[in-house]
Design a protein around this motif. Sequence first.
Motif, PDB file in Angstrom:
ATOM      1  N   LEU A   1       6.618   4.560  -4.133  1.00 50.69           N
ATOM      2  CA  LEU A   1       5.875   4.883  -5.350  1.00 50.69           C
ATOM      3  C   LEU A   1       4.367   4.821  -5.127  1.00 50.69           C
ATOM      4  N   LEU A   2       3.955   4.164  -4.060  1.00 50.68           N
ATOM      5  CA  LEU A   2       2.530   3.998  -3.790  1.00 50.68           C
ATOM      6  C   LEU A   2       2.125   4.759  -2.536  1.00 50.68           C
ATOM      7  N   GLN A   3       0.908   5.292  -2.531  1.00 53.13           N
ATOM      8  CA  GLN A   3       0.433   6.024  -1.371  1.00 53.13           C
ATOM      9  C   GLN A   3      -0.470   5.143  -0.513  1.00 53.13           C
ATOM     10  N   PRO A   4      -0.556   5.435   0.764  1.00 53.62           N
ATOM     11  CA  PRO A   4      -1.465   4.676   1.630  1.00 53.62           C
ATOM     12  C   PRO A   4      -2.903   4.796   1.145  1.00 53.62           C
ATOM     13  N   LEU A   5      -3.666   3.719   1.317  1.00 50.67           N
ATOM     14  CA  LEU A   5      -5.071   3.732   0.945  1.00 50.67           C
ATOM     15  C   LEU A   5      -5.896   4.392   2.041  1.00 50.67           C
ATOM     16  N   ASP A   6      -6.991   4.997   1.636  1.00 44.26           N
ATOM     17  CA  ASP A   6      -7.877   5.700   2.570  1.00 44.26           C
ATOM     18  C   ASP A   6      -9.027   4.766   2.947  1.00 44.26           C
ATOM     19  N   TYR A   7      -8.907   4.150   4.121  1.00 47.42           N
ATOM     20  CA  TYR A   7      -9.921   3.188   4.539  1.00 47.42           C
ATOM     21  C   TYR A   7     -11.155   3.841   5.143  1.00 47.42           C
ATOM     22  N   SER A   8     -11.225   5.170   5.087  1.00 50.79           N
ATOM     23  CA  SER A   8     -12.502   5.814   5.369  1.00 50.79           C
ATOM     24  C   SER A   8     -13.377   5.824   4.118  1.00 50.79           C
ATOM     25  N   ILE A   9     -12.760   5.600   2.950  1.00 55.50           N
ATOM     26  CA  ILE A   9     -13.489   5.500   1.688  1.00 55.50           C
ATOM     27  C   ILE A   9     -13.603   4.047   1.242  1.00 55.50           C
TER      28      ILE A   9
ATOM     29  N   THR B   1      -3.651  -0.794  -6.277  1.00 49.94           N
ATOM     30  CA  THR B   1      -2.808   0.221  -5.649  1.00 49.94           C
ATOM     31  C   THR B   1      -3.074   1.584  -6.268  1.00 49.94           C
ATOM     32  N   VAL B   2      -2.634   2.632  -5.558  1.00 53.23           N
ATOM     33  CA  VAL B   2      -2.786   4.007  -6.031  1.00 53.23           C
ATOM     34  C   VAL B   2      -1.410   4.672  -6.006  1.00 53.23           C
ATOM     35  N   PRO B   3      -0.920   5.156  -7.154  1.00 53.19           N
ATOM     36  CA  PRO B   3       0.393   5.798  -7.176  1.00 53.19           C
ATOM     37  C   PRO B   3       0.405   7.108  -6.383  1.00 53.19           C
ATOM     38  N   ARG B   4       1.556   7.474  -5.883  1.00 49.51           N
ATOM     39  CA  ARG B   4       1.714   8.791  -5.272  1.00 49.51           C
ATOM     40  C   ARG B   4       1.533   9.859  -6.339  1.00 49.51           C
ATOM     41  N   GLY B   5       0.852  10.951  -5.973  1.00 51.88           N
ATOM     42  CA  GLY B   5       0.654  12.042  -6.919  1.00 51.88           C
ATOM     43  C   GLY B   5      -0.497  11.832  -7.872  1.00 51.88           C
TER      44      GLY B   5
ATOM     45  N   ASN C   1     -11.686  12.534 -14.828  1.00 50.05           N
ATOM     46  CA  ASN C   1     -11.029  11.616 -15.762  1.00 50.05           C
ATOM     47  C   ASN C   1     -10.148  10.642 -14.986  1.00 50.05           C
ATOM     48  N   MET C   2     -10.250   9.346 -15.314  1.00 48.35           N
ATOM     49  CA  MET C   2      -9.500   8.331 -14.605  1.00 48.35           C
ATOM     50  C   MET C   2      -8.940   7.297 -15.571  1.00 48.35           C
ATOM     51  N   THR C   3      -7.848   6.647 -15.154  1.00 50.61           N
ATOM     52  CA  THR C   3      -7.254   5.568 -15.931  1.00 50.61           C
ATOM     53  C   THR C   3      -7.017   4.368 -15.019  1.00 50.61           C
TER      54      THR C   3
ATOM     55  N   ALA D   1     -11.239   9.806  -5.864  1.00 54.87           N
ATOM     56  CA  ALA D   1     -11.835   9.048  -6.962  1.00 54.87           C
ATOM     57  C   ALA D   1     -11.192   7.667  -7.068  1.00 54.87           C
ATOM     58  N   ALA D   2      -9.870   7.607  -6.909  1.00 57.61           N
ATOM     59  CA  ALA D   2      -9.173   6.319  -6.971  1.00 57.61           C
ATOM     60  C   ALA D   2      -9.660   5.390  -5.862  1.00 57.61           C
ATOM     61  N   MET D   3      -9.798   5.930  -4.652  1.00 66.10           N
ATOM     62  CA  MET D   3     -10.267   5.115  -3.536  1.00 66.10           C
ATOM     63  C   MET D   3     -11.699   4.644  -3.788  1.00 66.10           C
ATOM     64  N   ALA D   4     -12.520   5.499  -4.376  1.00 65.76           N
ATOM     65  CA  ALA D   4     -13.906   5.135  -4.660  1.00 65.76           C
ATOM     66  C   ALA D   4     -13.976   3.980  -5.661  1.00 65.76           C
ATOM     67  N   LEU D   5     -13.105   3.995  -6.668  1.00 64.86           N
ATOM     68  CA  LEU D   5     -13.073   2.915  -7.642  1.00 64.86           C
ATOM     69  C   LEU D   5     -12.688   1.595  -6.969  1.00 64.86           C
ATOM     70  N   ILE D   6     -11.679   1.635  -6.113  1.00 64.71           N
ATOM     71  CA  ILE D   6     -11.263   0.417  -5.415  1.00 64.71           C
ATOM     72  C   ILE D   6     -12.395  -0.113  -4.541  1.00 64.71           C
ATOM     73  N   ASN D   7     -13.064   0.778  -3.825  1.00 66.63           N
ATOM     74  CA  ASN D   7     -14.171   0.356  -2.964  1.00 66.63           C
ATOM     75  C   ASN D   7     -15.275  -0.319  -3.776  1.00 66.63           C
ATOM     76  N   TYR D   8     -15.561   0.215  -4.939  1.00 68.70           N
ATOM     77  CA  TYR D   8     -16.589  -0.368  -5.795  1.00 68.70           C
ATOM     78  C   TYR D   8     -16.158  -1.738  -6.307  1.00 68.70           C
ATOM     79  N   TYR D   9     -14.945  -1.843  -6.738  1.00 70.32           N
ATOM     80  CA  TYR D   9     -14.374  -3.076  -7.297  1.00 70.32           C
ATOM     81  C   TYR D   9     -14.504  -4.241  -6.312  1.00 70.32           C
ATOM     82  N   LEU D  10     -14.401  -3.959  -5.021  1.00 69.94           N
ATOM     83  CA  LEU D  10     -14.382  -4.998  -3.997  1.00 69.94           C
ATOM     84  C   LEU D  10     -15.765  -5.519  -3.620  1.00 69.94           C
ATOM     85  N   GLY D  11     -16.814  -5.018  -4.233  1.00 69.06           N
ATOM     86  CA  GLY D  11     -18.172  -5.448  -3.903  1.00 69.06           C
ATOM     87  C   GLY D  11     -18.414  -6.916  -4.203  1.00 69.06           C
TER      88      GLY D  11
END
Length: 384
Positions: free
Chosen positions: A136-144, A297-301, A67-69, A307-317
């Motif tokens: 409030l924001l966590q680092p992004l995972d650039y392996s994803i 961005t992705v909030p901490r926690g 589940n994602m928002t 899943a959040a990183m995967a959504l961002i990666n898709y969005y950037l296509g």
Amino acid sequence: MREAPRSYQRRPSPRGRAVLGAIAACAVVTLVATACGGSGPSGPDVDLGAGPTQVGTVKNGALKGVNMTFVSYGGIYQKGQQDAAIDPFATASGATLVQDGPTDYAKLKAQVESNNVTWDVVDTGSVWADAQCDKLLQPLDYSIIDKSKIPNGLATKCSVPAMQYGYVLAYNKTKFGGNPPTGWKDFFDTARFPGKRAINGDPTAAEPGAYEAALLADGVAPDKLYPLDTARAERVLNAARPALVFWKTGAESQQLLESGEVDMAMLWSGRAYGAIKNGAPYAVQWNQFFPVMDTLTVPRGVRSPKAAMALINYYLGAAQQEKLTELTTYSPVNTDAKPRLDELTSSFITTTKARQDQAVPVDATWWAANQDALLTHWSEWLGS
């Protein structure tokens, strides 16, 4: 540009943003609905597949049961994001994905501090994102997230660009068509250019724009703007204050043009586009416009970081960015994107060399370090 709730909230856009209708707070973007709220389980283990990540793709069914928002600024901008990237991502990944909005920094802060984070990917202003990295924001995972197609310098530790747009000067062609304003000096010259002019009057929205424009009008060179001399800028604003009309949301700024209530306006380029497309007799003076971008961005926690990183990666296509630009006028952030645009929409793309030559760069790093102080100055000036 986007809707502008911000706490400093757009960006809408925000920071980008013609509104065709608000997006419901919990609009379901897959066929399966979920409730907004509650931390909920993190879902099953996420297997995004082997091998290097490719921007704009996601493993088929990889997020089934997750589940994602997604949170953004509403209006045509968020609808464009939904149609271009969010719905297709949900279909491809199998995630159950709902939308919320508008972006509200106070709400995000409360979620993180209470360890009850229900927002997975949040569209925010770039200045705020820089200031909240590792807070409030966590680092992004650039392996994803594959950032290889993002223009140099736009991807940061905690954010990637969602789109690019501009803070611009719009003027009434019926009144000034024979003698159009040439920049911010004319915007603040109420003797040579009489009439009402609109600026952002949200006391919680300290952002690049008004101070820079006032200083440019007072003769400060574009490369000498920072650190901002707020006292000098406010003297220029005070002199023009009897002619100023204040808007607090992107929708209000657009309506001021469509109603003809103001003769000039400082507003987000998407809102100017929306008004002009709807028949308002205005044009944009691009000289000295301020380039702006929203960020993802992705909030901490967050419930499922992968899943959040995967959504961002898709969005950037590239395909997703092309469609987003075609639907919203906001400039794509994938260097391979080649949107198909009509003449009016093409004129609002801010990333061409010709447009960039007209831009006044904004020092986002300085703003991120000084935003709290600027917020105090701005709210005090509005209340004075």
